[in-house]
Design an enzyme around this catalytic site. Structure first.
Site, PDB file in Angstrom:
ATOM      1  N   ASP A 161       0.836  -1.205   0.000  1.00 40.91           N
ATOM      2  CA  ASP A 161       0.000   0.000   0.000  1.00 40.91           C
ATOM      3  C   ASP A 161       0.874   1.260   0.000  1.00 40.91           C
ATOM      4  O   ASP A 161       1.983   1.252   0.541  1.00 40.91           O
ATOM      5  CB  ASP A 161      -0.900  -0.036   1.250  1.00 40.91           C
ATOM      6  CG  ASP A 161      -2.081   0.908   1.129  1.00 40.91           C
ATOM      7  OD1 ASP A 161      -2.336   1.416   0.016  1.00 40.91           O
ATOM      8  OD2 ASP A 161      -2.737   1.159   2.142  1.00 40.91           O
ATOM      9  N   GLY A 162       0.341   2.322  -0.593  1.00 42.68           N
ATOM     10  CA  GLY A 162       1.008   3.633  -0.515  1.00 42.68           C
ATOM     11  C   GLY A 162       1.645   4.097  -1.815  1.00 42.68           C
ATOM     12  O   GLY A 162       2.343   5.120  -1.828  1.00 42.68           O
TER      13      GLY A 162
ATOM     14  N   GLY B 267       0.202   5.372  -4.467  1.00 45.25           N
ATOM     15  CA  GLY B 267      -0.387   6.649  -4.890  1.00 45.25           C
ATOM     16  C   GLY B 267       0.171   7.802  -4.071  1.00 45.25           C
ATOM     17  O   GLY B 267       0.556   8.845  -4.611  1.00 45.25           O
TER      18      GLY B 267
ATOM     19  N   TRP C 243       2.977   7.900  -2.422  1.00 42.42           N
ATOM     20  CA  TRP C 243       4.401   8.085  -2.736  1.00 42.42           C
ATOM     21  C   TRP C 243       4.539   8.977  -3.966  1.00 42.42           C
ATOM     22  O   TRP C 243       5.330   9.928  -3.972  1.00 42.42           O
ATOM     23  CB  TRP C 243       5.049   6.716  -2.988  1.00 42.42           C
ATOM     24  CG  TRP C 243       6.511   6.798  -3.318  1.00 42.42           C
ATOM     25  CD1 TRP C 243       7.557   6.773  -2.437  1.00 42.42           C
ATOM     26  CD2 TRP C 243       7.093   6.925  -4.626  1.00 42.42           C
ATOM     27  NE1 TRP C 243       8.745   6.881  -3.105  1.00 42.42           N
ATOM     28  CE2 TRP C 243       8.491   6.972  -4.459  1.00 42.42           C
ATOM     29  CE3 TRP C 243       6.577   7.006  -5.912  1.00 42.42           C
ATOM     30  CZ2 TRP C 243       9.381   7.091  -5.528  1.00 42.42           C
ATOM     31  CZ3 TRP C 243       7.460   7.133  -6.982  1.00 42.42           C
ATOM     32  CH2 TRP C 243       8.832   7.175  -6.795  1.00 42.42           C
TER      33      TRP C 243
ATOM     34  N   ASN D 109     -10.524  -3.248  -6.335  1.00 42.60           N
ATOM     35  CA  ASN D 109      -9.722  -2.253  -7.074  1.00 42.60           C
ATOM     36  C   ASN D 109     -10.305  -1.871  -8.434  1.00 42.60           C
ATOM     37  O   ASN D 109      -9.899  -0.877  -9.030  1.00 42.60           O
ATOM     38  CB  ASN D 109      -8.272  -2.732  -7.263  1.00 42.60           C
ATOM     39  CG  ASN D 109      -7.432  -2.656  -6.013  1.00 42.60           C
ATOM     40  OD1 ASN D 109      -6.482  -3.420  -5.832  1.00 42.60           O
ATOM     41  ND2 ASN D 109      -7.765  -1.734  -5.115  1.00 42.60           N
TER      42      ASN D 109
ATOM     43  N   SER E 252      -7.975  -5.738   4.574  1.00 50.46           N
ATOM     44  CA  SER E 252      -8.524  -5.466   3.236  1.00 50.46           C
ATOM     45  C   SER E 252      -8.844  -6.711   2.402  1.00 50.46           C
ATOM     46  O   SER E 252      -8.456  -6.798   1.233  1.00 50.46           O
ATOM     47  CB  SER E 252      -7.566  -4.552   2.457  1.00 50.46           C
ATOM     48  OG  SER E 252      -7.395  -3.339   3.136  1.00 50.46           O
TER      49      SER E 252
HETATM   50  C1  FPP Z   1      -1.702   0.044  -3.557  1.00 50.94           C
HETATM   51  O1  FPP Z   1      -1.262   1.387  -3.505  1.00 50.94           O
HETATM   52  C2  FPP Z   1      -1.125  -0.650  -4.707  1.00 50.94           C
HETATM   53  C3  FPP Z   1      -1.808  -1.287  -5.713  1.00 50.94           C
HETATM   54  C4  FPP Z   1      -3.275  -1.388  -5.746  1.00 50.94           C
HETATM   55  C5  FPP Z   1      -1.112  -1.928  -6.844  1.00 50.94           C
HETATM   56  C6  FPP Z   1       0.114  -2.684  -6.477  1.00 50.94           C
HETATM   57  C7  FPP Z   1       0.722  -3.266  -7.691  1.00 50.94           C
HETATM   58  C8  FPP Z   1       2.052  -3.299  -7.956  1.00 50.94           C
HETATM   59  C9  FPP Z   1       3.091  -2.722  -7.056  1.00 50.94           C
HETATM   60  C10 FPP Z   1       2.514  -3.946  -9.204  1.00 50.94           C
HETATM   61  C11 FPP Z   1       2.822  -5.420  -8.990  1.00 50.94           C
HETATM   62  C12 FPP Z   1       3.194  -6.038 -10.273  1.00 50.94           C
HETATM   63  C13 FPP Z   1       3.221  -7.372 -10.550  1.00 50.94           C
HETATM   64  C14 FPP Z   1       3.511  -7.860 -11.898  1.00 50.94           C
HETATM   65  C15 FPP Z   1       2.917  -8.379  -9.528  1.00 50.94           C
HETATM   66  P1  FPP Z   1      -2.358   2.523  -3.584  1.00 50.94           P
HETATM   67  O2  FPP Z   1      -2.546   2.892  -5.016  1.00 50.94           O
HETATM   68  O3  FPP Z   1      -3.586   2.089  -2.884  1.00 50.94           O
HETATM   69  O4  FPP Z   1      -1.674   3.697  -2.813  1.00 50.94           O
HETATM   70  P2  FPP Z   1      -2.410   4.833  -1.958  1.00 50.94           P
HETATM   71  O5  FPP Z   1      -3.080   4.129  -0.815  1.00 50.94           O
HETATM   72  O6  FPP Z   1      -1.276   5.707  -1.527  1.00 50.94           O
HETATM   73  O7  FPP Z   1      -3.364   5.519  -2.878  1.00 50.94           O
END
Ligand code: FPP
Length: 248
Positions: free
Chosen positions: A28-29, A31, A33, A76, A204
């Protein structure tokens, strides 16, 4: 010659025998970042892939045999269409680009979730990567994609109900082992340690059944910044815990 960085080997304060055999991560995080860097959210996901690749390599270097990553939940899909499209394309591209590396590093990749709900081109890449790496043995890497823990439990329940209806098993045959064998993770170990980045104290809808006795570690570090030093801290914390599995 430069001595190898201490973090390429198991740090001396960690004991190999007391390492988790299976680590799962809620990444998580991304976005936040990206926002902190003044970048669009998708750049956080891109950087998040590098973090995941390094964590996988780190698990291999330090002797951890299984890593599960929560890449995309059934919830998602309600993100902006542009972000969902970006993620699907990213998964597909990363899989294609990394297949050779996974073969060289002896990684067995596996996907869990409602895979038939993913774009067809991604499904094809997933099938190819699972089939080509199926005999690799150094580390099991599981990616939860279009995954929801409740949905997984419902799917298992339906499959078992069907067996009862057909007279193949009786209701009293249903026990934990039978139930586990109908989950997407059938035949795989439960995580010993679940790490969540970015400070949220939630699970979650991730591995609801499998997490029953997992140790949970939450760090404020955002996923793209979760490096070997942060992983070392998580493992040191885990090794300091007394796992009782409900006993005294
Ligand atoms: C959550 O951060 C992250 C995700 C929903 C996507 C994670 C996916 C990857 C890192 C890619 C993995 C790739 C492979 C091929 C396995 P967020 O967007 O919820 O962040 P936020 O809470 O700061 O908005």
């Amino acid at each position: 010659m430069k001595p190898p960085s201490v973090l390429q080997q198991l740090p001396p304060d960690l004991t190999l025998e007391r390492l988790p055999k299976h680590v799962a991560v809620i990444m998580d995080g991304n976005g936040r970042w990206a926002k902190n860097q003044g970048l669009p959210r998708i750049m956080g996901h891109k950087k998040g892939v590098d973090t995941l690749k390094d964590l996988l390599r780190c698990c291999k270097d330090w002797g951890i045999k299984a890593l599960t990553a929560y890449a995309f939940s059934t919830e998602n899909w309600s993100r902006p269409l542009e972000e969902v499209d970006f993620l699907m394309t990213l998964f597909q591209r990363v899989l294609r680009q990394e297949l050779r590396g996974m073969m060289q590093e002896n990684v067995q990749i596996h996907f869990v979730g409602k895979l038939d709900g993913l774009p067809h081109s991604l499904q094809a890449e997933i099938e190819r990567s699972m089939s080509e790496t199926q005999h690799n043995q150094d580390i099991q890497f599981t990616v939860a994609t279009n995954y929801g823990g409740r949905q997984e439990i419902i799917d298992a329940t339906k499959a078992i109900a069907h067996l009862v209806q057909q007279g193949k098993i009786a209701p009293q045959d249903i026990d934990e082992a039978l139930f586990s064998s109908h989950l997407y993770t059938a035949g795989r170990s439960d995580p010993d340690l679940v790490i969540r980045t970015s400070g949220e104290m939630r699970i979650s809808n991730f591995l609801l059944w499998q997490m029953a006795y997992s140790e949970i570690y939450v760090t404020d570090t955002l996923w793209p910044d979760f490096n070997r030093t942060e992983f070392h801290k998580a493992l040191a914390n885990y090794q300091g815990r007394d796992r009782r599995f409900g006993k005294v």
